[in-house]
Enzyme design. Structure first.
Site, mmCIF file in Angstrom:
data_model
loop_
_atom_site.group_PDB
_atom_site.id
_atom_site.type_symbol
_atom_site.label_atom_id
_atom_site.label_comp_id
_atom_site.label_asym_id
_atom_site.label_seq_id
_atom_site.Cartn_x
_atom_site.Cartn_y
_atom_site.Cartn_z
ATOM 1 N N PRO A 188 -22.808 -27.174 -37.846
ATOM 2 C CA PRO A 188 -21.366 -27.348 -37.649
ATOM 3 C C PRO A 188 -20.532 -26.064 -37.771
ATOM 4 O O PRO A 188 -19.341 -26.078 -37.479
ATOM 5 C CB PRO A 188 -20.978 -28.345 -38.757
ATOM 6 C CG PRO A 188 -22.059 -28.243 -39.777
ATOM 7 C CD PRO A 188 -23.305 -27.856 -39.054
ATOM 8 N N TYR A 216 -13.137 -19.676 -43.290
ATOM 9 C CA TYR A 216 -14.607 -19.645 -43.344
ATOM 10 C C TYR A 216 -14.979 -18.578 -44.380
ATOM 11 O O TYR A 216 -14.641 -17.407 -44.185
ATOM 12 C CB TYR A 216 -15.196 -19.253 -41.991
ATOM 13 C CG TYR A 216 -15.119 -20.331 -40.926
ATOM 14 C CD1 TYR A 216 -16.178 -21.208 -40.715
ATOM 15 C CD2 TYR A 216 -13.997 -20.463 -40.106
ATOM 16 C CE1 TYR A 216 -16.129 -22.191 -39.732
ATOM 17 C CE2 TYR A 216 -13.939 -21.446 -39.116
ATOM 18 C CZ TYR A 216 -15.011 -22.306 -38.938
ATOM 19 O OH TYR A 216 -14.952 -23.273 -37.962
ATOM 20 N N LYS A 238 -18.948 -26.851 -32.729
ATOM 21 C CA LYS A 238 -19.286 -27.010 -31.310
ATOM 22 C C LYS A 238 -19.862 -28.380 -30.934
ATOM 23 O O LYS A 238 -19.946 -28.704 -29.737
ATOM 24 C CB LYS A 238 -20.306 -25.935 -30.892
ATOM 25 C CG LYS A 238 -19.717 -24.559 -30.830
ATOM 26 C CD LYS A 238 -18.860 -24.387 -29.586
ATOM 27 C CE LYS A 238 -17.913 -23.230 -29.656
ATOM 28 N NZ LYS A 238 -16.525 -23.572 -29.916
ATOM 29 N N HIS A 296 -4.130 -24.397 -33.396
ATOM 30 C CA HIS A 296 -4.510 -23.247 -34.225
ATOM 31 C C HIS A 296 -4.754 -22.030 -33.335
ATOM 32 O O HIS A 296 -5.599 -22.054 -32.457
ATOM 33 C CB HIS A 296 -5.773 -23.561 -35.033
ATOM 34 C CG HIS A 296 -5.494 -24.411 -36.237
ATOM 35 N ND1 HIS A 296 -6.240 -24.339 -37.390
ATOM 36 C CD2 HIS A 296 -4.538 -25.331 -36.466
ATOM 37 C CE1 HIS A 296 -5.750 -25.190 -38.284
ATOM 38 N NE2 HIS A 296 -4.723 -25.811 -37.745
ATOM 39 N N TYR A 328 -15.416 -19.262 -29.879
ATOM 40 C CA TYR A 328 -14.844 -20.303 -30.747
ATOM 41 C C TYR A 328 -13.906 -21.218 -29.959
ATOM 42 O O TYR A 328 -13.938 -22.444 -30.136
ATOM 43 C CB TYR A 328 -14.106 -19.661 -31.936
ATOM 44 C CG TYR A 328 -13.823 -20.653 -33.047
ATOM 45 C CD1 TYR A 328 -14.732 -20.861 -34.076
ATOM 46 C CD2 TYR A 328 -12.648 -21.410 -33.048
ATOM 47 C CE1 TYR A 328 -14.494 -21.790 -35.073
ATOM 48 C CE2 TYR A 328 -12.395 -22.338 -34.041
ATOM 49 C CZ TYR A 328 -13.324 -22.517 -35.056
ATOM 50 O OH TYR A 328 -13.078 -23.451 -36.036
HETATM 51 P P1 RFL Z 1 -22.591 -39.883 -32.003
HETATM 52 O O1 RFL Z 1 -21.238 -39.613 -32.514
HETATM 53 O O2 RFL Z 1 -23.739 -39.770 -32.929
HETATM 54 O O3 RFL Z 1 -22.570 -41.324 -31.340
HETATM 55 C C1 RFL Z 1 -23.760 -41.972 -30.915
HETATM 56 C C2 RFL Z 1 -23.522 -43.457 -30.928
HETATM 57 O O4 RFL Z 1 -24.717 -44.121 -30.479
HETATM 58 C C3 RFL Z 1 -24.994 -45.219 -31.345
HETATM 59 N N1 RFL Z 1 -26.440 -45.496 -31.296
HETATM 60 C C4 RFL Z 1 -26.979 -46.510 -30.575
HETATM 61 N N2 RFL Z 1 -26.432 -47.449 -29.795
HETATM 62 C C5 RFL Z 1 -27.261 -48.351 -29.207
HETATM 63 N N3 RFL Z 1 -28.620 -48.338 -29.400
HETATM 64 C C6 RFL Z 1 -29.210 -47.409 -30.166
HETATM 65 N N4 RFL Z 1 -30.526 -47.399 -30.354
HETATM 66 C C7 RFL Z 1 -28.388 -46.440 -30.792
HETATM 67 N N5 RFL Z 1 -28.624 -45.385 -31.620
HETATM 68 C C8 RFL Z 1 -27.445 -44.835 -31.913
HETATM 69 C C9 RFL Z 1 -24.509 -44.759 -32.708
HETATM 70 O O5 RFL Z 1 -24.244 -45.850 -33.582
HETATM 71 C C10 RFL Z 1 -23.245 -43.988 -32.339
HETATM 72 O O6 RFL Z 1 -22.099 -44.792 -32.339
HETATM 73 O O7 RFL Z 1 -22.939 -38.915 -30.739
HETATM 74 P P2 RFL Z 1 -21.975 -38.339 -29.591
HETATM 75 O O8 RFL Z 1 -21.119 -39.438 -29.017
HETATM 76 O O9 RFL Z 1 -22.843 -37.548 -28.690
HETATM 77 O O10 RFL Z 1 -20.955 -37.366 -30.333
HETATM 78 C C11 RFL Z 1 -21.403 -36.182 -30.955
HETATM 79 C C12 RFL Z 1 -20.524 -35.819 -32.148
HETATM 80 O O11 RFL Z 1 -20.411 -36.956 -32.992
HETATM 81 C C13 RFL Z 1 -21.081 -34.630 -32.955
HETATM 82 O O12 RFL Z 1 -21.591 -33.647 -32.084
HETATM 83 C C14 RFL Z 1 -20.014 -33.960 -33.850
HETATM 84 O O13 RFL Z 1 -19.557 -34.849 -34.824
HETATM 85 C C15 RFL Z 1 -20.586 -32.709 -34.526
HETATM 86 N N6 RFL Z 1 -19.640 -32.079 -35.470
HETATM 87 C C16 RFL Z 1 -18.604 -31.269 -35.018
HETATM 88 N N7 RFL Z 1 -18.417 -31.073 -33.694
HETATM 89 C C17 RFL Z 1 -17.357 -30.323 -33.235
HETATM 90 O O14 RFL Z 1 -17.218 -30.166 -32.012
HETATM 91 N N8 RFL Z 1 -16.431 -29.753 -34.094
HETATM 92 C C18 RFL Z 1 -16.549 -29.908 -35.446
HETATM 93 O O15 RFL Z 1 -15.668 -29.439 -36.162
HETATM 94 C C19 RFL Z 1 -17.686 -30.646 -35.958
HETATM 95 N N9 RFL Z 1 -17.836 -30.825 -37.271
HETATM 96 C C20 RFL Z 1 -19.782 -32.274 -36.846
HETATM 97 C C21 RFL Z 1 -18.866 -31.629 -37.731
HETATM 98 C C22 RFL Z 1 -20.801 -33.086 -37.369
HETATM 99 C C23 RFL Z 1 -20.924 -33.267 -38.724
HETATM 100 N N10 RFL Z 1 -21.970 -34.132 -39.164
HETATM 101 C C24 RFL Z 1 -21.864 -35.045 -40.212
HETATM 102 C C25 RFL Z 1 -23.185 -34.288 -38.368
HETATM 103 C C26 RFL Z 1 -18.971 -31.779 -39.085
HETATM 104 C C27 RFL Z 1 -20.019 -32.576 -39.609
HETATM 105 C C28 RFL Z 1 -20.104 -32.672 -41.100
HETATM 106 C C1 PHB Z 2 -14.060 -29.960 -39.871
HETATM 107 O O1 PHB Z 2 -12.838 -29.918 -39.994
HETATM 108 O O2 PHB Z 2 -14.740 -30.967 -40.169
HETATM 109 C C2 PHB Z 2 -14.787 -28.750 -39.401
HETATM 110 C C3 PHB Z 2 -14.051 -27.669 -38.950
HETATM 111 C C4 PHB Z 2 -14.718 -26.526 -38.514
HETATM 112 C C5 PHB Z 2 -16.099 -26.500 -38.520
HETATM 113 C C6 PHB Z 2 -16.832 -27.595 -38.943
HETATM 114 C C7 PHB Z 2 -16.166 -28.737 -39.389
HETATM 115 O O3 PHB Z 2 -16.725 -25.367 -38.110
#
Ligand code: RFL
Ligand code: PHB
Length: 389
Positions: free
Chosen positions: A292, A200, A296, A72, A384
């Site tokens: 989100p 957005y 980031k 993108h 971004y």
């Molecule tokens: P995770 O993915 O939470 O993984 C942590 C792992 O640790 C396990 N765990 C344990 N294991 C052993 N003992 C324990 N006591 C434990 N407690 C927990 C868990 O089961 C899990 O498997 O953290 P990690 O690896 O640091 O990764 C971070 C990312 O997952 C997170 O920052 C992103 O998903 C955030 N996020 C986005 N980030 C982006 O860069 N671009 C995006 O577009 C974006 N969109 C989003 C998002 C997060 C969202 N939600 C639901 C929070 C959109 C959404 C809706």
């Molecule tokens: C997504 O595709 O889940 C998404 C994309 C951009 C954002 C947050 C989530 O800023």
């Protein structure tokens, strides 16, 4: 059992770190409390910065991302019935890649399997011991038996609700937090994305985002009050609300269908300082959460992994033990900048329940400035696509 680095958490941070260390000849064991299927069922991030893409390639897991990821070069911002495009390519000569976190995690597990690396799933009661000594160890229960892993270092990659951060004493740990007064309701649907780039949208009824995973899979979000529940949102209600919040031409073009996932996530900014205590490093969501809006979260997890794998390589391979002392400071400098950007995107695009008329007019002025000023667009684009590591 003994390993050099015991990694708590088999999400993207833990798996990417284990893969990079493995390629440098450093031994790791990953301890995860859930099943692999559970980890792979979480629908989360979708936008990858160049830094994360490069790390995946370095870890030997970039091939499918390079083949299937969507490049993108810009994004659309909609407000006040109009929309405008910010070109990342024109402003900062860079781009992002849209490729789901689920796919990144799947690729990382496949690579871990291929190298015969150990991931212990369904580990209960994971506990960190002796973190402030030179001989830490980790214990956990599996199938009714207590296990122990001795190691040199522990990487806490266990997300916001994990145990690692809480192991750092209150007297050492400072937590900075801002909770936003709304959440995001997200759905995934097997329909073509409404637009080839993300939209957005700032709207009087609340923020909306049109995103995607691939040409046949769409991801959409709408801002909801904090006390809303998924049960209150039928698919029809979701599509109606989304249509109202996005520009008319997009609303007309929107293809709807049944949702295959629907969830609500609260929005918060959170940073824990320091990110290292004794023999423990915090990585990714275990140390920080961003709303989100700036996409980031996963990307910050990747920059932490970048700084940490280099510091551990310096420790084991280059006789430079001082590098691990700089990890927390280096990672936090980038975390605070990305947190600022995520807070700014969130503040500029959402409706706040207590927004006054003055706040509202300032938000409109901010968006008008963004539409008209190349400098403002450059600042958005630079952040971004991701600040340099
Ligand atoms: P995770 O993915 O939470 O993984 C942590 C792992 O640790 C396990 N765990 C344990 N294991 C052993 N003992 C324990 N006591 C434990 N407690 C927990 C868990 O089961 C899990 O498997 O953290 P990690 O690896 O640091 O990764 C971070 C990312 O997952 C997170 O920052 C992103 O998903 C955030 N996020 C986005 N980030 C982006 O860069 N671009 C995006 O577009 C974006 N969109 C989003 C998002 C997060 C969202 N939600 C639901 C929070 C959109 C959404 C809706
Ligand atoms: C997504 O595709 O889940 C998404 C994309 C951009 C954002 C947050 C989530 O800023």
């Amino acid at each position: 059992m003994r390993t050099q680095v015991c990694i708590i958490g088999g999400g993207p941070s833990g798996l990417l770190l284990s893969q990079l260390l493995h390629r440098a000849g450093i031994d790791t064991v990953v301890v995860e409390q859930r099943t692999r299927d559970y980890v792979l069922s979480r629908i989360r991030a979708g936008v990858l910065e160049r830094g994360l893409c490069n790390l995946l390639r370095k870890a030997g897991v970039g091939e499918r991302m390079d083949r299937e990821g969507l490049v993108h070069d810009g994004t659309l911002i909609a407000a006040a019935g109009r929309q405008f495009r910010i070109s990342f390519k024109d402003r900062v000569n860079d781009s992002v890649v849209v490729y789901g976190q689920t796919e990144v995690t799947r690729d990382l597990y496949a690579a871990r399997d291929a190298m015969g690396g150990l991931v212990i799933h369904e580990a209960e009661g994971v506990t960190l011991h002796g973190v402030d000594t030179d001989h830490p160890h980790v214990t956990y229960r599996k199938d009714g038996t207590e296990h122990r892993i001795d190691c040199d270092w522990i990487a806490g990659c266990d997300g916001f609700h994990g145990v690692s951060r809480k192991t750092i004493p209150d007297t050492v740990r400072t937590e900075h937090e801002k909770v936003y007064p709304f959440g995001w309701l997200g759905i995934l649907s097997e329909t073509p994305p409404v637009n080839h780039e993300l939209i957005y949208a700032n709207h009087a009824r609340g923020f909306a985002l049109c995103s995607m995973r691939n040409p046949a899979l769409s991801r959409y979000y709408v801002q909801t009050p904090l006390d809303d529940t998924v049960e209150a949102w039928s698919d029809d209600r979701f599509w109606d609300e989304l249509r109202r919040r996005i520009p008319a031409e997009s609303a007309e073009a929107l293809v709807t269908g049944p949702s295959i996932e629907k969830s609500i996530a609260p929005l918060r900014s959170f940073i824990c300082e320091p990110m290292r205590w004794g023999r423990l490093f915090l990585v990714g969501d275990a140390a920080h959460i961003v709303p989100p809006t700036g996409a980031k979260g996963l990307n910050l997890a990747a920059s932490d992994v970048h700084y940490l794998h280099l510091a551990l390589e310096a420790f084991y391979l280059h006789n430079a033990p001082g590098e691990v002392d700089l990890y927390s400071e280096r990672a936090l400098a980038r975390v605070w900048k990305a947190s600022r950007f995520s807070w700014w995107m969130t503040s500029t695009l959402h409706r706040f329940p207590d927004q006054t008329d003055f706040d509202q007019r300032l938000q409109e002025a901010e968006l008008a400035y963004l539409e008209q000023s190349e400098a403002a667009q450059t600042a958005l684009a630079e952040n971004y696509v991701g600040l340099p590591y």
